[in-house]
Design a protein around this motif. Structure first.
Motif, short mmCIF file in Angstrom:
data_model
loop_
_atom_site.label_atom_id
_atom_site.label_comp_id
_atom_site.label_asym_id
_atom_site.label_seq_id
_atom_site.Cartn_x
_atom_site.Cartn_y
_atom_site.Cartn_z
N ASP A 44 0.82 -1.21 0.00
CA ASP A 44 0.00 0.00 0.00
C ASP A 44 0.86 1.27 0.00
OD1 ASP A 44 -2.26 -1.58 0.08
OD2 ASP A 44 -2.62 -1.28 2.23
N GLN A 45 2.10 1.16 0.48
CA GLN A 45 3.00 2.31 0.56
C GLN A 45 3.89 2.44 -0.68
OE1 GLN A 45 5.07 1.99 4.29
NE2 GLN A 45 3.17 1.67 5.40
N GLY A 46 3.81 1.48 -1.59
CA GLY A 46 4.55 1.59 -2.84
C GLY A 46 5.66 0.55 -2.98
N SER A 47 6.22 0.53 -4.17
CA SER A 47 7.22 -0.48 -4.54
C SER A 47 8.47 -0.43 -3.66
CB SER A 47 7.60 -0.30 -6.01
OG SER A 47 8.50 -1.30 -6.41
N GLU A 48 8.98 0.78 -3.38
CA GLU A 48 10.19 0.89 -2.56
C GLU A 48 9.93 0.40 -1.13
OE1 GLU A 48 13.41 1.60 -3.34
OE2 GLU A 48 12.66 1.47 -5.40
N ALA A 49 8.77 0.74 -0.57
CA ALA A 49 8.44 0.29 0.78
C ALA A 49 8.29 -1.23 0.81
CB ALA A 49 7.15 0.96 1.27
N GLN A 50 7.70 -1.77 -0.24
CA GLN A 50 7.54 -3.21 -0.27
C GLN A 50 8.89 -3.91 -0.42
OE1 GLN A 50 4.89 -5.21 -3.14
NE2 GLN A 50 4.15 -6.30 -1.34
N PHE A 51 9.78 -3.35 -1.23
CA PHE A 51 11.11 -3.94 -1.36
C PHE A 51 11.85 -3.88 -0.02
CE2 PHE A 51 15.63 -3.97 -2.34
CZ PHE A 51 15.70 -5.19 -3.01
N ALA A 52 11.71 -2.78 0.71
CA ALA A 52 12.34 -2.66 2.03
C ALA A 52 11.79 -3.74 2.97
CB ALA A 52 12.10 -1.27 2.61
N PHE A 53 10.48 -3.97 2.91
CA PHE A 53 9.88 -5.03 3.72
C PHE A 53 10.47 -6.39 3.33
CE2 PHE A 53 6.77 -8.46 4.01
CZ PHE A 53 6.52 -8.46 5.38
N LEU A 54 10.53 -6.67 2.04
CA LEU A 54 11.07 -7.95 1.59
C LEU A 54 12.53 -8.11 2.01
CD1 LEU A 54 9.47 -8.14 -1.96
CD2 LEU A 54 8.88 -9.52 0.06
N ARG A 55 13.28 -7.05 1.95
CA ARG A 55 14.69 -7.11 2.35
C ARG A 55 14.81 -7.45 3.83
NH1 ARG A 55 16.32 -2.58 0.23
NH2 ARG A 55 15.77 -1.35 2.04
N THR A 56 13.98 -6.86 4.67
CA THR A 56 14.09 -7.10 6.12
C THR A 56 13.47 -8.41 6.55
OG1 THR A 56 12.08 -5.85 6.61
CG2 THR A 56 14.18 -4.64 6.68
N THR A 57 12.61 -8.99 5.70
CA THR A 57 11.97 -10.26 6.08
C THR A 57 12.45 -11.44 5.24
OG1 THR A 57 10.07 -9.88 4.63
CG2 THR A 57 9.88 -9.12 6.93
#
Length: 143
Positions: A44-57
């Motif tokens: 919901d916050q955008g592609s960069e936020a989702q990539f950051a989530f994927l990186r941390t998880t």
């Protein structure tokens, strides 16, 4: 005496207990639900936020294997009734990851700038290691 009787009515007709209720331990299903909710919140916050989530998880055994989102966001809708352990699974060309691996049936929606570009039904693997939920995002072009 009347004031204390009214106070008891306001708090549920019983005196307050000095012992607090014990919190229910978080189950693996709770952890999985929280992971998928956070995954979609990041989308919901955008592609960069989702990539950051994927990186941390990203599972720590596969931290170097991440996919570029290239401006896409992915919403994932798990069928939690399908969750089952998958102890023999491993990403292509790798050994089994640490932790408890689960497989769950999911529906994916892929968007670019809010516009639907694809939908897919498949299986998603996630692992719980040290009471944290991790995903697997291997791809041909690791970042």
């Amino acid at each position: 005496m009347v004031a204390s009787g009214i106070a008891l009515l306001l708090v549920g007709c019983s005196p307050l207990s000095s012992t607090a209720p014990t919190a229910r331990p978080e189950t693996d299903t709770d952890l999985l639900n929280r992971y998928f909710a956070a995954f979609n919140q990041a989308a919901d916050q955008g592609s960069e936020a989702q990539f950051a989530f994927l990186r941390t998880t990203q599972h720590p055994d596969f931290a170097a294997r991440l996919c570029e989102l290239d401006g896409l966001t992915v919403d994932i809708y798990p069928a939690m009734s399908s969750v089952r352990p998958d102890p023999d699974w491993a990403p292509d060309g790798a050994s089994s990851p640490r932790g408890t691996v689960y497989v769950v049936g999911v529906s994916l929606t892929v968007r670019r700038d809010g516009t639907l570009v694809g939908e897919q039904i498949g299986s998603q693997r996630v692992a719980i290691l040290d009471r944290r939920t991790y995903g697997f995002a291997p791809c041909l072009n690791p970042r």
